[in-house]
Design an enzyme around this catalytic site. Sequence first.
Site, mmCIF file in Angstrom:
data_model
loop_
_atom_site.group_PDB
_atom_site.id
_atom_site.type_symbol
_atom_site.label_atom_id
_atom_site.label_comp_id
_atom_site.label_asym_id
_atom_site.label_seq_id
_atom_site.Cartn_x
_atom_site.Cartn_y
_atom_site.Cartn_z
ATOM 1 N N GLY A 190 -3.600 -23.427 -15.357
ATOM 2 C CA GLY A 190 -4.623 -23.159 -14.333
ATOM 3 C C GLY A 190 -5.481 -21.942 -14.603
ATOM 4 N N ALA B 192 -4.410 -8.239 2.153
ATOM 5 C CA ALA B 192 -3.974 -9.593 1.770
ATOM 6 C C ALA B 192 -2.910 -9.458 0.700
ATOM 7 C CB ALA B 192 -5.149 -10.403 1.225
ATOM 8 N N SER C 238 -12.690 -13.549 -3.317
ATOM 9 C CA SER C 238 -12.308 -13.401 -4.722
ATOM 10 C C SER C 238 -13.006 -14.444 -5.586
ATOM 11 C CB SER C 238 -10.794 -13.600 -4.833
ATOM 12 O OG SER C 238 -10.409 -13.760 -6.170
ATOM 13 N N TYR D 100 -3.347 -18.870 -3.891
ATOM 14 C CA TYR D 100 -4.063 -17.630 -3.573
ATOM 15 C C TYR D 100 -5.561 -17.903 -3.426
ATOM 16 C CZ TYR D 100 -6.557 -13.262 -4.408
ATOM 17 O OH TYR D 100 -7.442 -12.210 -4.306
ATOM 18 N N GLY E 84 0.825 -1.211 0.000
ATOM 19 C CA GLY E 84 0.000 0.000 0.000
ATOM 20 C C GLY E 84 0.857 1.259 0.000
ATOM 21 N N LYS F 250 -8.270 -17.722 0.039
ATOM 22 C CA LYS F 250 -9.548 -17.009 0.164
ATOM 23 C C LYS F 250 -10.659 -17.964 0.611
ATOM 24 C CE LYS F 250 -8.153 -12.910 -0.903
ATOM 25 N NZ LYS F 250 -8.240 -11.809 0.064
HETATM 26 N N1 LIG Z 1 -7.562 -6.297 -7.351
HETATM 27 C C1 LIG Z 1 -8.419 -7.248 -7.712
HETATM 28 O O1 LIG Z 1 -8.807 -7.358 -8.882
HETATM 29 C C2 LIG Z 1 -8.969 -8.204 -6.665
HETATM 30 C C3 LIG Z 1 -9.894 -9.198 -7.071
HETATM 31 C C4 LIG Z 1 -10.412 -10.050 -6.105
HETATM 32 C C5 LIG Z 1 -10.060 -9.917 -4.768
HETATM 33 N N2 LIG Z 1 -9.150 -8.956 -4.416
HETATM 34 C C6 LIG Z 1 -8.801 -8.838 -2.987
HETATM 35 O O2 LIG Z 1 -8.994 -7.488 -2.612
HETATM 36 C C7 LIG Z 1 -8.081 -7.142 -1.587
HETATM 37 C C8 LIG Z 1 -7.360 -5.847 -1.937
HETATM 38 O O3 LIG Z 1 -6.687 -5.978 -3.165
HETATM 39 P P1 LIG Z 1 -5.912 -4.738 -3.789
HETATM 40 O O4 LIG Z 1 -5.950 -4.931 -5.257
HETATM 41 O O5 LIG Z 1 -6.411 -3.474 -3.216
HETATM 42 O O6 LIG Z 1 -4.427 -5.044 -3.262
HETATM 43 P P2 LIG Z 1 -3.330 -4.038 -2.675
HETATM 44 O O7 LIG Z 1 -2.060 -4.821 -2.645
HETATM 45 O O8 LIG Z 1 -3.356 -2.747 -3.405
HETATM 46 O O9 LIG Z 1 -3.841 -3.780 -1.186
HETATM 47 C C9 LIG Z 1 -3.576 -4.644 -0.105
HETATM 48 C C10 LIG Z 1 -3.299 -3.771 1.119
HETATM 49 O O10 LIG Z 1 -3.128 -4.618 2.257
HETATM 50 C C11 LIG Z 1 -1.938 -4.234 2.946
HETATM 51 N N3 LIG Z 1 -1.402 -5.442 3.594
HETATM 52 C C12 LIG Z 1 -0.996 -6.581 2.984
HETATM 53 N N4 LIG Z 1 -0.581 -7.475 3.910
HETATM 54 C C13 LIG Z 1 -0.732 -6.891 5.126
HETATM 55 C C14 LIG Z 1 -0.479 -7.302 6.471
HETATM 56 N N5 LIG Z 1 0.046 -8.510 6.748
HETATM 57 N N6 LIG Z 1 -0.767 -6.440 7.472
HETATM 58 C C15 LIG Z 1 -1.282 -5.214 7.224
HETATM 59 N N7 LIG Z 1 -1.539 -4.771 5.968
HETATM 60 C C16 LIG Z 1 -1.265 -5.591 4.929
HETATM 61 C C17 LIG Z 1 -1.024 -3.688 1.867
HETATM 62 O O11 LIG Z 1 -0.002 -2.840 2.359
HETATM 63 C C18 LIG Z 1 -2.018 -2.955 0.982
HETATM 64 O O12 LIG Z 1 -2.233 -1.630 1.429
HETATM 65 C C19 LIG Z 1 -7.153 -8.340 -1.393
HETATM 66 O O13 LIG Z 1 -7.671 -9.112 -0.310
HETATM 67 C C20 LIG Z 1 -7.324 -9.105 -2.688
HETATM 68 O O14 LIG Z 1 -7.087 -10.481 -2.508
HETATM 69 C C21 LIG Z 1 -8.594 -8.089 -5.323
#
Ligand SMILES: NC(=O)c1ccc[n+]([C@@H]2O[C@H](COP(=O)([O-])OP(=O)(O)OC[C@H]3O[C@@H](n4cnc5c(N)ncnc54)[C@H](O)[C@@H]3O)[C@@H](O)[C@H]2O)c1
Length: 328
Positions: A288, A83, A125, A149, A44, A153
Amino acid sequence: MVCVEEYAVRVLVTGGAGYIGSHVVRSLQGSGHTVAVLDDFSTGSRRRVGADVPVEDGSLLDTAFVEASLRRLSADAVVHIAAKKAVEESVADPLFYYRENVAGMQSVLEAMVSAGTRRLLFSSSAAVYGASATSPVTETSPTDPSSPYGWTKLMCEQMIRDVSLAHGLSWSALRYFNVAGAADPTLADRGESNLIPKVFRAISSGVRPQIYGDTYPTPDGSCLRDYIHVNDVADAHATVLEHMENADLCTVYNIGTGTGTSVFDVMTAVRLVTGVDFECDICPPRPGDPADVVADPAKIRAELGWASQYDLGSAVESAWKAWSDAPS
Ligand SMILES: NC(=O)c1ccc[n+]([C@@H]2O[C@H](COP(=O)([O-])OP(=O)(O)OC[C@H]3O[C@@H](n4cnc5c(N)ncnc54)[C@H](O)[C@@H]3O)[C@@H](O)[C@H]2O)c1
């Protein structure tokens, strides 16, 4: 009509400095909720968090820290978004994913139970469906993740169900499909793993974008996915949270548009929006990678009245604007 103050809650958003989390924070603030962010900034960025949002800087894996954060905020709800999300990385280093995502979930649940925080929204997801479900997938379609991954989930969802039964949590797992777009340049997705930023990165450096497989059993041979605007995803959180104020939930929702878009369609949309006329390289399919993963979003529409508002063109346009304007 319900006025904002009647359902405003104090929400801890894990991962609120990430791409989706930062949009969710804005949407929840817009609905009148008091929001704090817990993030370790591993993927982030501080630039995504507004100056008016308190930040708990640390890892999910530190249960005492998560519990203390919940108590400081007197949190009514957790929106657990943090995550690790890169499918290929999860294949190369599954233990890292099980620790971050599954042990991270366990830590959040332990902290919630200790602090007495009862409401949970979880970022799941479409990766839980894998290759064996037939699109459009409903929430009762078979789950069969094709990557570590996706398994993390699905395991988190199961953990939430079990803990909810034992400790009376109200919860919803939102299975996002392919999230795209940006509300403004500071919130843009600059991730390595999502198709649209990958294509922007390629064309910005004069490299041909890659298409993995053109012989799938789909109309144009490339994979079909369901691209949902991040503003719609953020709005879904506000809708579900509002509902949880009035009634307990224990359920999963698909967060998608219901429209299948091929990789070739995405390339066409990018050409139209950017004005760049590029060719693509066709590469072998990735192991996959399912041919077709499109949501049936009927359940959340019927139960909570939420439906997506944006189309692919607006998602690509806002993503390109954010990509072009954002500080790198
Ligand atoms: N982007 C997509 O298309 C998509 C699709 C389905 C699901 N998701 C889910 O949505 C969520 C967010 O995805 P995103 O695209 O915003 O990802 P991202 O990497 O931009 O955001 C994840 C955030 O979580 C924080 N983080 C990670 N591990 C951490 C920890 N151990 N402790 C504290 N903070 C932590 C990171 O610093 C980051 O700010 C995730 O759970 C991802 O699996 C995303």
